[in-house]
Design a protein around this motif. Sequence first.
Motif, mmCIF file in Angstrom:
data_model
loop_
_atom_site.group_PDB
_atom_site.id
_atom_site.type_symbol
_atom_site.label_atom_id
_atom_site.label_comp_id
_atom_site.label_asym_id
_atom_site.label_seq_id
_atom_site.Cartn_x
_atom_site.Cartn_y
_atom_site.Cartn_z
ATOM 1 N N VAL A 136 0.842 -1.200 0.000
ATOM 2 C CA VAL A 136 0.000 0.000 0.000
ATOM 3 C C VAL A 136 0.878 1.252 0.000
ATOM 4 N N LYS B 174 0.286 2.819 -3.503
ATOM 5 C CA LYS B 174 -0.790 3.771 -3.220
ATOM 6 C C LYS B 174 -2.103 3.457 -3.948
ATOM 7 N N PRO B 175 -2.677 2.288 -3.702
ATOM 8 C CA PRO B 175 -3.963 1.980 -4.330
ATOM 9 C C PRO B 175 -5.045 2.929 -3.802
ATOM 10 N N ARG B 176 -6.053 3.185 -4.624
ATOM 11 C CA ARG B 176 -7.165 4.009 -4.157
ATOM 12 C C ARG B 176 -7.953 3.276 -3.073
ATOM 13 N N ALA B 177 -8.054 1.945 -3.226
ATOM 14 C CA ALA B 177 -8.815 1.183 -2.239
ATOM 15 C C ALA B 177 -8.205 -0.196 -2.062
ATOM 16 N N VAL B 178 -8.396 -0.752 -0.856
ATOM 17 C CA VAL B 178 -8.060 -2.151 -0.578
ATOM 18 C C VAL B 178 -9.341 -2.785 -0.049
ATOM 19 N N SER C 172 -4.358 4.779 7.353
ATOM 20 C CA SER C 172 -5.464 4.943 6.395
ATOM 21 C C SER C 172 -6.814 4.770 7.074
ATOM 22 N N THR D 185 -5.612 6.143 0.523
ATOM 23 C CA THR D 185 -6.132 4.787 0.337
ATOM 24 C C THR D 185 -7.303 4.577 1.285
ATOM 25 N N THR D 186 -8.393 4.003 0.751
ATOM 26 C CA THR D 186 -9.538 3.634 1.582
ATOM 27 C C THR D 186 -9.521 2.124 1.764
#
Lengths: 261, 339
Positions: free
Chosen positions: B79, B83-87, B108, B145-146
């Motif tokens: 992460v 830097k993904p927008r969401a996991v 996060s 990241t969410t």
Amino acid sequence: MAHIVTFTRSTPDTAAKVWVAESGAVTWGDVATVVNPWDEYSLEETIAQAKAARGRSTALAIGGALHDDALKHSIALGINSAIRIEEPGADAGDSLVWTALAAGAINKLGDVDLAIFGKESVDVGSDQHMYQVARSLGWSMLSLVSKIIELDFATRSIKVERTVEAGKDIVTARLPAVLSVLKDINEPRYPNFLGIRKAAKAKIPVWSAADLGIELPAAATTALSYSNPPARDISTEIIAGADAAEKAALLASHLLAEKVL
Amino acid sequence: MTVFAWIETQGAYAQPSSWETLGGARALADALQTDLRAVIFGGDSGSAASDAGRYGADAVIVCACETMESQVAQLSSLVAERKPRAVVAAGSSRGRELMASAAFDTGSGLISDVFELRVEDGLIIGTRPVYAGKVLMDMRAETATTFLTLRPRAFPTPAKGAKSQVPIETVAAVDAPSSPLTTVETIAAEAGAISLTDASIIVSGGRGMANNPVAAPGTLSADEANIWRAQQGFAHILKPLAAVLGAAIGASRAAVDAGYIAYEHQVGQTGKVVSPDLYIACGISGAIQHQAGMRGSKIIVAINKDKNAPIFKLAHYGIVGDLYEIVPALTAALERKLS
């Protein structure tokens, strides 16, 4: 001396209607609160384990004066002391802010060996803050514990049974540790007369972030809005028939027609 | 930009709930106009990795890390680096611990138990139940990241596509502290038993299970005889119906507290929250605490002697009668119709 901490909170009575008022705020009218139902088991386990180790127990709650009721109930049950942590203006609905306050309080107490949580908080509907407290403190995390098999404060070790989807795991870990416990771990006691008197007289100290000597992180989440769930539009069809076989056959036909089989 | 979906594995296989996760994450990635990467931790990820492509992932990241401690370290590192927008993960016991821990380590926001997801002005908003489902909350993360955990059965399993070649990237495990936990023994759940939260059909028994007309052994006290009759009822009346339907067995708190059945089966406020397609409540009055666990069921059937039982207000179909007459007749009727 062994020191066990437990976290609790006041939540609306489980049978109460809870709804979103026109103001957008969540309300349950003037219905009394109860101790978060899952906390009945963590409170019992904390009291029993502290007693068995001739140690002491502390109940902590994070949030407003509402939670004093849960803390007083904890004292009535046999918890030795209770403290409320409140930082006006802080968004304790955010789990990272909540965690900073919780871990800060444990660090201020200084001598804590074990923190026991109920499985989740029914008001916020989550258990994420428990894992985050363990992470923040760098402690072992033992979730979904259905039995404490061994707890030895002298050798700093604990052995528990966890109940997860795939079955049960027997796990050992080092103290200090954070535990979340399930309903089948014990049978909670009721408060006795002496406990109720002690609770009535108890003054609950309130600690702020400054008292804990911490700086709070920015909230990582925002609660945007609350809403009432859509009304369930149900017309119940009571199935009539001459006998059980006829009623059952009719029901079976309905279920096939619903395409849920 | 990317979205991660964590695929929970058991040996070489993915847990079925992981495909719900992948479906929910696919819709999110599409709304964000980004790609979707399945993240698989564990030793042998052969079939899980290729299946992830067939269920909708654009690429797969695999890493051989076994313990929760090492998976948290690995996910946090991925992460921080990508830097993904969401996991996105299933809200299973492992999923909840992994997401909460990695969200903490990366600072996060985590939105848990989400049953609806949407994107507004490029921002991810999750809808989740609070106050035992009596109120719904819309929540947004304020961080790059969410993290999200999804409520079981809230997102449909996508159709399994034809065999496709998706890139599989193997990453080396990061250095992680050794696990503070040691598992000394694992006791597997009853073979073939269906987990309540993943079940599409649940047959549930309550206090009324004690009205079993079968004669209890004379050596038992009155209380013991009640428990014995109810246990026999679960084993010989509800289980055959569950077997015909491929259903999981549930129970009310009253039945669990009375010792009729183990706590793992409890549905409700201090048990499991379920949302099957079909919930058949047998001899359950329907206290509000029970409703908190099963209100989300698509079709609810109530079988109860007492026509005033609150469960009938919630049920789509009701039969007023003795469950010990109705359930065996229903089992027989369904056996005929389904064979």
